[in-house]
Design a protein around this motif. Structure first.
Motif, short mmCIF file in Angstrom:
data_model
loop_
_atom_site.label_atom_id
_atom_site.label_comp_id
_atom_site.label_asym_id
_atom_site.label_seq_id
_atom_site.Cartn_x
_atom_site.Cartn_y
_atom_site.Cartn_z
N LEU A 197 31.52 43.44 42.05
CA LEU A 197 32.28 42.47 41.26
C LEU A 197 33.19 41.65 42.18
O LEU A 197 33.88 42.20 43.03
CB LEU A 197 33.12 43.19 40.20
N GLY A 198 33.17 40.33 41.98
CA GLY A 198 34.00 39.46 42.80
C GLY A 198 33.23 38.80 43.92
O GLY A 198 33.70 37.84 44.54
N MET A 199 32.03 39.32 44.19
CA MET A 199 31.18 38.72 45.20
C MET A 199 30.70 37.36 44.69
O MET A 199 30.52 37.20 43.47
CB MET A 199 29.98 39.65 45.41
N ALA A 200 30.48 36.41 45.59
CA ALA A 200 29.99 35.08 45.19
C ALA A 200 28.76 35.25 44.29
O ALA A 200 27.85 36.02 44.63
CB ALA A 200 29.63 34.28 46.43
N GLY A 201 28.78 34.61 43.14
CA GLY A 201 27.64 34.71 42.23
C GLY A 201 27.76 35.85 41.22
O GLY A 201 26.93 35.98 40.32
N GLN A 202 28.77 36.69 41.38
CA GLN A 202 28.98 37.82 40.46
C GLN A 202 30.25 37.56 39.64
O GLN A 202 31.13 36.84 40.09
CB GLN A 202 29.19 39.13 41.24
N PRO A 203 30.37 38.21 38.48
CA PRO A 203 31.64 38.06 37.74
C PRO A 203 32.79 38.68 38.54
O PRO A 203 32.56 39.55 39.38
CB PRO A 203 31.40 38.84 36.44
N PRO A 204 34.02 38.20 38.31
CA PRO A 204 35.15 38.79 39.03
C PRO A 204 35.47 40.20 38.55
O PRO A 204 35.05 40.59 37.45
CB PRO A 204 36.30 37.84 38.72
N LEU A 205 36.17 40.96 39.38
CA LEU A 205 36.70 42.25 38.94
C LEU A 205 37.99 41.94 38.21
O LEU A 205 38.98 41.52 38.81
CB LEU A 205 36.96 43.15 40.16
N ASP A 206 37.94 42.12 36.91
CA ASP A 206 39.05 41.70 36.08
C ASP A 206 39.88 42.92 35.70
O ASP A 206 39.59 43.60 34.73
CB ASP A 206 38.48 41.00 34.83
N LEU A 207 40.89 43.18 36.50
CA LEU A 207 41.70 44.38 36.30
C LEU A 207 43.15 43.95 36.25
O LEU A 207 43.61 43.24 37.16
CB LEU A 207 41.46 45.30 37.49
N ASP A 208 43.87 44.36 35.22
CA ASP A 208 45.27 43.98 35.12
C ASP A 208 46.10 44.88 36.04
O ASP A 208 46.26 46.07 35.77
CB ASP A 208 45.72 44.12 33.66
N LEU A 209 46.62 44.28 37.10
CA LEU A 209 47.35 45.07 38.09
C LEU A 209 48.83 45.24 37.73
O LEU A 209 49.60 45.78 38.52
CB LEU A 209 47.22 44.43 39.47
#
Ligand code: ATR
Length: 282
Positions: A197-209
């Motif tokens: 996740l987060g790699m170009a072409g992939q969805p982002p890693l969506d984590l509330d920090l």
């Protein structure tokens, strides 16, 4: 002349030739490092024949790391723990396999954070449970942490990882479902993304920090792009961040030493060269 390879399928995007080529030139060595595309059906034969083709050894990448693990005659302890081999060489006529992602990740953490960073880390949270997660966990297990929590979308894979690696060292290893991450975050002083996740072409890693400690360290092993959305979110919260490029550079060091007899250095100039290549291809 000493020859080394990187074998994979496909292989044309590998940046290893750029790294090793830079060092060969830097240290004035008479050697070569070349890409070799070998299909999975031919990999066993390649393992047997690379010596007769004049190679001293090489790197193994996707999809051959597990086949290399099974095909070598001897393995280092860290290859044994990870269950995958990314570096091959011949020693006294014996085909050896190592997994240098383990020291690669740890050397990059140490270089980025300074030695002794573990003093403040009680719990490490590793996101993902694939091959990269195994290398990260194996490296962290050698450090004085209390607990490593592995959270994965597919819980059974995290449980497999914990079963396979859990008996090494004194650090407590726990498998968790992805949905439980918010409960672990307040204790996690080191958070490592090993998913794609987060790699170009992939969805982002969506984590509330927002629930992470204010002094947490956030690392990503994705390096295209260098600043992933996850690292950007961490930086925006004022957390310390460690990008993924250093692991790629540091994992190359032990192989180069084995084949060419010189311990190469990971320098800002090398980093800039690889970064320029990444940027140029985006
Ligand atoms: P690698 O060897 O590079 O670690 P891998 O073995 O394919 O690659 O592992 C990829 C990791 O990214 C896995 O932990 C995977 O989770 P699953 O085991 O559930 O497949 C994780 N991953 C990939 N896409 C994901 C997504 N959309 N959400 C959460 N995790 C994801």
């Amino acid at each position: 002349m000493t020859k080394a390879f990187v074998v994979g399928h496909p292989i044309k995007h590998s940046r290893s030739p750029l790294i090793h080529g830079y060092w060969l030139k830097q240290y004035g060595l008479d050697g070569s490092y070349e890409r070799t595309d070998v299909a999975p059906v031919d990999f066993g034969e390649f393992l047997k024949s690379f010596r007769s083709l004049g190679f001293a050894g090489g790197n193994v990448t996707i999809p051959h790391k597990e086949a290399a693990f099974l095909g070598v005659e001897r393995r280092t302890a860290q290859a044994e723990r990870v269950g995958a081999v990314n570096t091959l060489w011949i020693e006294d006529g014996v085909l050896w396999g190592d997994n240098t992602d383990v020291p690669g990740f740890m050397a990059h953490l140490d270089a980025s954070l300074g030695t002794g960073w573990e003093r403040d880390v009680d719990t490490a949270l590793v996101l993902g449970a694939g091959g990269a997660a195994r290398a990260v966990v194996a490296g962290l297990q050698d450090r004085p942490l209390k607990r490593i929590v592995v959270a994965n979308r597919t819980l059974s894979k995290a449980e497999d990882l914990v079963r396979d690696l859990g008996s090494d060292g004194s650090v407590r290893l726990e498998a968790r479902a992805w949905e439980t991450i918010p409960q672990v975050l307040p204790q996690a002083r080191l958070i490592v993304n090993t998913t794609s996740l987060g790699m170009a072409g992939q969805p982002p890693l969506d984590l509330d920090l927002a629930r992470a400690p204010h002094d947490a360290i956030v690392a990503d092993i994705v390096y295209v792009p260098l600043q992933t959305p996850f690292l950007a979110a961490a930086a925006a919260r004022g957390l310390r961040t460690v990008d993924g490029l250093g692991m790629l550079l540091h994992q190359a060091v032990p192989g180069f030493r084995r084949w060419f007899g010189v311990t190469p250095e990971v320098t800002p100039a090398l980093r800039a060269l690889i970064l320029a290549d990444i940027e140029g291809h985006r």
